[in-house]
Design a protein around this motif. Structure first.
Motif, mmCIF file in Angstrom:
data_model
loop_
_atom_site.group_PDB
_atom_site.id
_atom_site.type_symbol
_atom_site.label_atom_id
_atom_site.label_comp_id
_atom_site.label_asym_id
_atom_site.label_seq_id
_atom_site.Cartn_x
_atom_site.Cartn_y
_atom_site.Cartn_z
ATOM 1 N N SER A 52 42.702 11.412 11.323
ATOM 2 C CA SER A 52 43.451 10.776 12.404
ATOM 3 C C SER A 52 44.691 10.073 11.880
ATOM 4 C CB SER A 52 42.563 9.777 13.146
ATOM 5 O OG SER A 52 42.189 8.725 12.277
ATOM 6 N N THR A 53 45.601 9.851 12.804
ATOM 7 C CA THR A 53 46.811 9.091 12.510
ATOM 8 C C THR A 53 46.863 7.910 13.458
ATOM 9 O OG1 THR A 53 48.096 10.486 14.017
ATOM 10 C CG2 THR A 53 48.113 11.081 11.667
ATOM 11 N N PRO A 54 47.470 6.837 13.036
ATOM 12 C CA PRO A 54 48.063 6.626 11.722
ATOM 13 C C PRO A 54 46.997 6.341 10.666
ATOM 14 C CG PRO A 54 48.239 4.614 12.996
ATOM 15 C CD PRO A 54 47.635 5.659 13.903
ATOM 16 N N THR A 55 47.295 6.782 9.469
ATOM 17 C CA THR A 55 46.523 6.392 8.298
ATOM 18 C C THR A 55 47.532 5.841 7.303
ATOM 19 O OG1 THR A 55 44.774 8.025 8.626
ATOM 20 C CG2 THR A 55 45.055 7.171 6.389
ATOM 21 N N PHE A 56 47.246 4.648 6.807
ATOM 22 C CA PHE A 56 48.115 3.982 5.839
ATOM 23 C C PHE A 56 47.492 4.076 4.452
ATOM 24 C CE2 PHE A 56 48.606 1.819 9.832
ATOM 25 C CZ PHE A 56 49.925 1.428 9.905
ATOM 26 N N VAL A 57 48.334 4.223 3.443
ATOM 27 C CA VAL A 57 47.902 4.037 2.062
ATOM 28 C C VAL A 57 48.838 2.971 1.504
ATOM 29 C CG1 VAL A 57 47.485 5.074 -0.189
ATOM 30 C CG2 VAL A 57 47.141 6.435 1.894
ATOM 31 N N ILE A 58 48.276 1.797 1.253
ATOM 32 C CA ILE A 58 49.063 0.650 0.789
ATOM 33 C C ILE A 58 48.536 0.255 -0.583
ATOM 34 C CG2 ILE A 58 49.766 -1.731 1.244
ATOM 35 C CD1 ILE A 58 49.225 -1.129 4.249
ATOM 36 N N ASP A 59 49.360 0.501 -1.590
ATOM 37 C CA ASP A 59 48.966 0.189 -2.974
ATOM 38 C C ASP A 59 47.594 0.758 -3.311
ATOM 39 O OD1 ASP A 59 51.366 -1.264 -3.208
ATOM 40 O OD2 ASP A 59 50.401 -3.091 -2.501
ATOM 41 N N GLY A 60 47.314 1.972 -2.821
ATOM 42 C CA GLY A 60 46.043 2.627 -3.109
ATOM 43 C C GLY A 60 44.924 2.327 -2.131
ATOM 44 N N THR A 61 45.115 1.345 -1.259
ATOM 45 C CA THR A 61 44.107 1.001 -0.252
ATOM 46 C C THR A 61 44.375 1.803 1.021
ATOM 47 O OG1 THR A 61 43.863 -1.245 -1.101
ATOM 48 C CG2 THR A 61 43.164 -0.867 1.168
ATOM 49 N N VAL A 62 43.339 2.429 1.545
ATOM 50 C CA VAL A 62 43.479 3.251 2.745
ATOM 51 C C VAL A 62 43.060 2.440 3.968
ATOM 52 C CG1 VAL A 62 42.797 5.402 3.886
ATOM 53 C CG2 VAL A 62 42.966 5.305 1.389
ATOM 54 N N ILE A 63 43.906 2.476 4.994
ATOM 55 C CA ILE A 63 43.607 1.817 6.268
ATOM 56 C C ILE A 63 43.726 2.882 7.353
ATOM 57 C CG2 ILE A 63 44.307 0.050 7.935
ATOM 58 C CD1 ILE A 63 45.437 -1.532 5.529
ATOM 59 N N TYR A 64 42.629 3.058 8.092
ATOM 60 C CA TYR A 64 42.574 4.059 9.153
ATOM 61 C C TYR A 64 42.909 3.396 10.485
ATOM 62 C CZ TYR A 64 39.901 6.249 5.435
ATOM 63 O OH TYR A 64 39.499 6.752 4.225
ATOM 64 N N GLY A 65 43.907 3.926 11.168
ATOM 65 C CA GLY A 65 44.292 3.396 12.463
ATOM 66 C C GLY A 65 45.178 2.162 12.351
ATOM 67 N N PHE A 66 45.675 1.711 13.488
ATOM 68 C CA PHE A 66 46.543 0.534 13.539
ATOM 69 C C PHE A 66 45.656 -0.700 13.681
ATOM 70 C CE2 PHE A 66 49.349 -2.528 15.730
ATOM 71 C CZ PHE A 66 50.353 -2.583 14.785
ATOM 72 N N ASP A 67 45.163 -1.172 12.547
ATOM 73 C CA ASP A 67 44.297 -2.354 12.493
ATOM 74 C C ASP A 67 45.142 -3.515 11.980
ATOM 75 O OD1 ASP A 67 42.493 -4.389 11.644
ATOM 76 O OD2 ASP A 67 40.885 -2.893 11.533
ATOM 77 N N LEU A 68 45.613 -4.332 12.891
ATOM 78 C CA LEU A 68 46.571 -5.389 12.565
ATOM 79 C C LEU A 68 46.067 -6.337 11.489
ATOM 80 C CD1 LEU A 68 49.395 -6.339 13.269
ATOM 81 C CD2 LEU A 68 48.404 -7.697 15.111
ATOM 82 N N GLU A 69 44.829 -6.757 11.572
ATOM 83 C CA GLU A 69 44.298 -7.698 10.581
ATOM 84 C C GLU A 69 44.219 -7.079 9.188
ATOM 85 O OE1 GLU A 69 43.949 -10.979 10.939
ATOM 86 O OE2 GLU A 69 44.809 -10.553 12.892
ATOM 87 N N LYS A 70 43.760 -5.841 9.111
ATOM 88 C CA LYS A 70 43.688 -5.161 7.812
ATOM 89 C C LYS A 70 45.088 -4.955 7.237
ATOM 90 C CE LYS A 70 39.285 -2.802 8.331
ATOM 91 N NZ LYS A 70 38.597 -1.508 8.422
ATOM 92 N N LEU A 71 46.042 -4.620 8.106
ATOM 93 C CA LEU A 71 47.416 -4.434 7.641
ATOM 94 C C LEU A 71 47.997 -5.736 7.088
ATOM 95 C CD1 LEU A 71 48.919 -2.154 10.434
ATOM 96 C CD2 LEU A 71 48.568 -1.575 8.023
ATOM 97 N N LYS A 72 47.804 -6.805 7.822
ATOM 98 C CA LYS A 72 48.317 -8.091 7.375
ATOM 99 C C LYS A 72 47.703 -8.499 6.039
ATOM 100 C CE LYS A 72 49.623 -10.156 11.784
ATOM 101 N NZ LYS A 72 49.350 -11.238 12.743
ATOM 102 N N ASN A 73 46.411 -8.273 5.896
ATOM 103 C CA ASN A 73 45.741 -8.607 4.632
ATOM 104 C C ASN A 73 46.277 -7.762 3.489
ATOM 105 O OD1 ASN A 73 44.119 -10.637 5.661
ATOM 106 N ND2 ASN A 73 42.442 -9.256 6.151
ATOM 107 N N ALA A 74 46.421 -6.469 3.711
ATOM 108 C CA ALA A 74 46.892 -5.571 2.657
ATOM 109 C C ALA A 74 48.331 -5.868 2.249
ATOM 110 C CB ALA A 74 46.773 -4.118 3.111
ATOM 111 N N LEU A 75 49.118 -6.368 3.212
ATOM 112 C CA LEU A 75 50.535 -6.645 2.947
ATOM 113 C C LEU A 75 50.818 -8.122 2.644
ATOM 114 C CD1 LEU A 75 51.906 -4.361 5.793
ATOM 115 C CD2 LEU A 75 52.026 -3.907 3.332
ATOM 116 N N ASN A 76 49.770 -8.927 2.612
ATOM 117 C CA ASN A 76 49.905 -10.355 2.326
ATOM 118 C C ASN A 76 50.835 -11.082 3.295
ATOM 119 O OD1 ASN A 76 48.266 -10.092 -0.054
ATOM 120 N ND2 ASN A 76 50.046 -9.199 -1.053
ATOM 121 N N ILE A 77 50.646 -10.816 4.588
ATOM 122 C CA ILE A 77 51.454 -11.511 5.612
ATOM 123 C C ILE A 77 50.541 -12.166 6.635
ATOM 124 C CG2 ILE A 77 53.575 -10.197 5.389
ATOM 125 C CD1 ILE A 77 52.718 -8.489 7.717
#
Length: 77
Positions: A52-77
């Motif tokens: 499925s999309t979106p799938t993010f790969v942030i510094d090797g960490t995979v995040i499936y879907g638009f999960d705002l909390e996981k994104l903020k944690n992975a990006l340190n914001i």
């Protein structure tokens, strides 16, 4: 600086939200359109076990879907 890859496809509203979110926070990111690039689709499925999309790969960490909390944690914001 984070290394960010976003797997996306046309007509995917969460993908558009994802791009806007990253741009609004000033992040550079690579877009891999799984409809235009068969290698990106194969990589998404085989390497990241995602169908499925979106799938993010942030510094090797995979995040499936638009999960705002996981994104903020992975990006340190």
């Amino acid at each position: 600086m984070h290394q960010i890859t976003l797997y996306t496809q046309p007509d995917c509203p969460p993908c558009e939200y994802s791009k806007l979110f990253l741009k609004e926070h000033g992040f550079d990111f690579e877009i891999k359109d799984i409809q235009k690039d068969p290698r990106a689709k194969k990589e998404l499925i085989k390497k990241y076990q995602s169908f499925s999309t979106p799938t993010f790969v942030i510094d090797g960490t995979v995040i499936y879907g638009f999960d705002l909390e996981k994104l903020k944690n992975a990006l340190n914001i």
